[in-house]
Design an enzyme around this catalytic site. Sequence first.
Site, PDB file in Angstrom:
ATOM      1  N   LEU A  39       0.242   2.149 -19.047  1.00  0.00           N
ATOM      2  CA  LEU A  39       0.745   1.217 -20.070  1.00  0.00           C
ATOM      3  C   LEU A  39       0.184   1.605 -21.437  1.00  0.00           C
ATOM      4  O   LEU A  39      -0.734   2.428 -21.516  1.00  0.00           O
ATOM      5  CB  LEU A  39       0.291  -0.212 -19.722  1.00  0.00           C
ATOM      6  N   LYS A  58      -5.867   7.310 -19.937  1.00  0.00           N
ATOM      7  CA  LYS A  58      -6.781   7.338 -21.066  1.00  0.00           C
ATOM      8  C   LYS A  58      -6.104   6.728 -22.274  1.00  0.00           C
ATOM      9  O   LYS A  58      -4.879   6.773 -22.326  1.00  0.00           O
ATOM     10  CB  LYS A  58      -7.268   8.760 -21.379  1.00  0.00           C
ATOM     11  N   PHE A 118       5.426   9.329 -19.504  1.00  0.00           N
ATOM     12  CA  PHE A 118       4.466  10.291 -18.959  1.00  0.00           C
ATOM     13  C   PHE A 118       4.431  10.222 -17.430  1.00  0.00           C
ATOM     14  O   PHE A 118       4.412  11.251 -16.747  1.00  0.00           O
ATOM     15  CB  PHE A 118       3.061  10.042 -19.533  1.00  0.00           C
ATOM     16  N   ALA A 119       4.461   8.992 -16.921  1.00  0.00           N
ATOM     17  CA  ALA A 119       4.432   8.847 -15.460  1.00  0.00           C
ATOM     18  C   ALA A 119       5.669   9.510 -14.849  1.00  0.00           C
ATOM     19  O   ALA A 119       5.595  10.171 -13.818  1.00  0.00           O
ATOM     20  CB  ALA A 119       4.362   7.376 -15.088  1.00  0.00           C
ATOM     21  N   ASP A 169      -5.517   8.259 -28.754  1.00  0.00           N
ATOM     22  CA  ASP A 169      -4.478   8.887 -27.931  1.00  0.00           C
ATOM     23  C   ASP A 169      -4.851  10.304 -27.491  1.00  0.00           C
ATOM     24  O   ASP A 169      -4.723  10.639 -26.314  1.00  0.00           O
ATOM     25  CB  ASP A 169      -3.146   8.923 -28.700  1.00  0.00           C
ATOM     26  N   ARG A 198       2.116   4.889 -29.783  1.00  0.00           N
ATOM     27  CA  ARG A 198       1.015   5.564 -30.480  1.00  0.00           C
ATOM     28  C   ARG A 198       0.912   5.170 -31.956  1.00  0.00           C
ATOM     29  O   ARG A 198      -0.092   5.434 -32.600  1.00  0.00           O
ATOM     30  CB  ARG A 198       1.210   7.085 -30.376  1.00  0.00           C
ATOM     31  N   HIS A 217      -4.433  -1.654 -21.020  1.00  0.00           N
ATOM     32  CA  HIS A 217      -5.127  -1.126 -19.836  1.00  0.00           C
ATOM     33  C   HIS A 217      -6.178  -2.113 -19.311  1.00  0.00           C
ATOM     34  O   HIS A 217      -6.249  -2.386 -18.108  1.00  0.00           O
ATOM     35  CB  HIS A 217      -5.827   0.198 -20.155  1.00  0.00           C
ATOM     36  N   SER A 254       8.137  -3.165 -13.771  1.00  0.00           N
ATOM     37  CA  SER A 254       8.501  -3.050 -15.179  1.00  0.00           C
ATOM     38  C   SER A 254       8.675  -4.452 -15.724  1.00  0.00           C
ATOM     39  O   SER A 254       8.840  -5.410 -14.944  1.00  0.00           O
ATOM     40  CB  SER A 254       9.820  -2.276 -15.296  1.00  0.00           C
TER      41      SER A 254
HETATM   42  N1  LIG Z   1      -2.948  11.908 -19.164  1.00  0.00           N
HETATM   43  C1  LIG Z   1      -2.041  12.411 -19.974  1.00  0.00           C
HETATM   44  O1  LIG Z   1      -1.878  13.631 -20.097  1.00  0.00           O
HETATM   45  C2  LIG Z   1      -1.164  11.453 -20.759  1.00  0.00           C
HETATM   46  C3  LIG Z   1      -0.035  11.932 -21.427  1.00  0.00           C
HETATM   47  C4  LIG Z   1       0.776  11.018 -22.101  1.00  0.00           C
HETATM   48  C5  LIG Z   1       0.427   9.661 -22.116  1.00  0.00           C
HETATM   49  N2  LIG Z   1      -0.684   9.234 -21.473  1.00  0.00           N
HETATM   50  C6  LIG Z   1      -1.078   7.811 -21.487  1.00  0.00           C
HETATM   51  O2  LIG Z   1      -0.126   7.092 -20.708  1.00  0.00           O
HETATM   52  C7  LIG Z   1       0.095   5.806 -21.270  1.00  0.00           C
HETATM   53  C8  LIG Z   1       1.592   5.636 -21.501  1.00  0.00           C
HETATM   54  O3  LIG Z   1       2.054   6.630 -22.386  1.00  0.00           O
HETATM   55  P1  LIG Z   1       3.603   7.082 -22.399  1.00  0.00           P
HETATM   56  O4  LIG Z   1       3.718   8.221 -23.317  1.00  0.00           O
HETATM   57  O5  LIG Z   1       4.079   7.254 -21.017  1.00  0.00           O
HETATM   58  O6  LIG Z   1       4.264   5.785 -23.068  1.00  0.00           O
HETATM   59  P2  LIG Z   1       5.684   5.108 -22.823  1.00  0.00           P
HETATM   60  O7  LIG Z   1       6.669   6.111 -22.322  1.00  0.00           O
HETATM   61  O8  LIG Z   1       5.990   4.341 -24.063  1.00  0.00           O
HETATM   62  O9  LIG Z   1       5.387   4.102 -21.617  1.00  0.00           O
HETATM   63  C9  LIG Z   1       4.620   2.956 -21.753  1.00  0.00           C
HETATM   64  C10 LIG Z   1       5.181   1.894 -20.819  1.00  0.00           C
HETATM   65  O10 LIG Z   1       4.415   0.710 -20.994  1.00  0.00           O
HETATM   66  C11 LIG Z   1       5.236  -0.418 -20.780  1.00  0.00           C
HETATM   67  N3  LIG Z   1       4.964  -1.408 -21.859  1.00  0.00           N
HETATM   68  C12 LIG Z   1       4.376  -2.619 -21.693  1.00  0.00           C
HETATM   69  N4  LIG Z   1       4.265  -3.277 -22.848  1.00  0.00           N
HETATM   70  C13 LIG Z   1       4.813  -2.482 -23.792  1.00  0.00           C
HETATM   71  C14 LIG Z   1       5.022  -2.631 -25.190  1.00  0.00           C
HETATM   72  N5  LIG Z   1       4.629  -3.732 -25.850  1.00  0.00           N
HETATM   73  N6  LIG Z   1       5.622  -1.629 -25.846  1.00  0.00           N
HETATM   74  C15 LIG Z   1       6.002  -0.510 -25.206  1.00  0.00           C
HETATM   75  N7  LIG Z   1       5.840  -0.308 -23.877  1.00  0.00           N
HETATM   76  C16 LIG Z   1       5.263  -1.292 -23.162  1.00  0.00           C
HETATM   77  C17 LIG Z   1       6.671   0.036 -20.747  1.00  0.00           C
HETATM   78  O11 LIG Z   1       7.097  -0.068 -19.403  1.00  0.00           O
HETATM   79  P3  LIG Z   1       8.160  -1.183 -18.928  1.00  0.00           P
HETATM   80  O12 LIG Z   1       9.114  -1.378 -20.083  1.00  0.00           O
HETATM   81  O13 LIG Z   1       8.774  -0.550 -17.759  1.00  0.00           O
HETATM   82  O14 LIG Z   1       7.393  -2.424 -18.606  1.00  0.00           O
HETATM   83  C18 LIG Z   1       6.626   1.505 -21.126  1.00  0.00           C
HETATM   84  O15 LIG Z   1       7.531   2.290 -20.417  1.00  0.00           O
HETATM   85  C19 LIG Z   1      -0.762   5.718 -22.525  1.00  0.00           C
HETATM   86  O16 LIG Z   1      -1.963   5.067 -22.233  1.00  0.00           O
HETATM   87  C20 LIG Z   1      -1.041   7.170 -22.864  1.00  0.00           C
HETATM   88  O17 LIG Z   1      -2.288   7.336 -23.528  1.00  0.00           O
HETATM   89  C21 LIG Z   1      -1.472  10.109 -20.789  1.00  0.00           C
END
Ligand SMILES: NC(=O)c1ccc[n+]([C@@H]2O[C@H](COP(=O)([O-])OP(=O)(O)OC[C@H]3O[C@@H](n4cnc5c(N)ncnc54)[C@H](OP(=O)(O)O)[C@@H]3O)[C@@H](O)[C@H]2O)c1
Length: 322
Positions: free
Chosen positions: A74, A97, A14-15, A177, A165, A79, A36
């Site tokens: 994360l 969130k 997402f980031a 989520d 999720r 969080h 990371s």
């Molecule tokens: N505001 C919005 O519109 C929006 C939209 C989507 C998601 N989000 C929120 O953003 C957050 C991340 O979501 P995402 O979709 O970006 O997820 P994602 O792509 O899976 O990213 C999560 C990141 O967390 C790190 N991480 C640390 N411990 C982990 C573990 N045990 N398993 C998996 N990843 C781990 C990883 O980074 P490293 O491997 O680099 O350490 C991973 O890239 C969540 O809280 C979600 O609710 C918000």
Amino acid sequence: MKRVRWGVLGCSGFARRRAIPAMLQAPLVDLVAVASRSLEKAEEYATHFGIPKACGSYQALLEEPGLEAIYIPLPNGLHGEWMIRAAERGIHSLTEKPFTADAHEARRVADAAARCRVQVMEGFMWRLHGQHRRAREAARAGTIGTIRLVRSSFTFQLERKQNIRLSTALAGGSLRDIGCYPVSTARFYFEDEPVRVYAAANIDAEVGVDMRVSGILEFPQGRALVDCGFDLPRRTHLEIVGESGSITVPKPWLPDPEAEIRINDSIERLPEQNQGVEEFEHFSRCVRTGTPCEYGPDDAVRQMKVLDAMLRSIRSGRPEDV
Ligand SMILES: NC(=O)c1ccc[n+]([C@@H]2O[C@H](COP(=O)([O-])OP(=O)(O)OC[C@H]3O[C@@H](n4cnc5c(N)ncnc54)[C@H](OP(=O)(O)O)[C@@H]3O)[C@@H](O)[C@H]2O)c1
């Protein structure tokens, strides 16, 4: 005003798609580091976005000299821990969130933030978009009469592959989520907290998270009907119904650049806006000036209490007090 020195924890999808491009456009953001669990991944991310420093652990990023604020995309279950660790180093946090895994953890974060005199905020960027400011202003002005009902939905089809999720250990599930959006939106428009909730869910037999949730939130003034799910077509919807009219927000949480809302029979178009940029600017300005954020930790604790009560109701099969 001097820019705020920011870091990002985790190379989240997402980031990459949304938050970092918004940070790079925000005039008050100076994005200095990304971390990371894998240094290689952090280096790739840093090169891609032109971020000066890549760190091979989240703790290493917190130890970067001069860092002032972090953004935390994360998994939900991490969080709280990282907001507290950042607070203890005097670093402000804007987290994705939901704020934390539950209200108890949210309270611990709020206490740490107060003790360490840092700002923390839950990243509901939709609240900073002009379409909601305008809709709430119209509601406050009596355009639709006393609000009695807020109906809202957020569903999409989640691919069944490894995903944060679908993990109970990482505080996954559809309610935390995406159900958090309809819940926070109902609180935003009633400008109050629900006293009692009822929720029912489909729990996945294999992974144990809630895949689809429907809920009723009883506010002193009216009710909210909310639903969310990982196993229905993509739908986002918001309707605010008062005694004499209604407001519809067709794209409440991820609007097009030029958003549109309907207030009774008239359609209003809002000026182009990037809510991600608004969010990082707002937080940076609060950090720089010491002004409390519009939505601080106490709001986040109250939001998490509602999600907790809904999860209790799913387990008990009965309405639960918030
Ligand atoms: N505001 C919005 O519109 C929006 C939209 C989507 C998601 N989000 C929120 O953003 C957050 C991340 O979501 P995402 O979709 O970006 O997820 P994602 O792509 O899976 O990213 C999560 C990141 O967390 C790190 N991480 C640390 N411990 C982990 C573990 N045990 N398993 C998996 N990843 C781990 C990883 O980074 P490293 O491997 O680099 O350490 C991973 O890239 C969540 O809280 C979600 O609710 C918000």
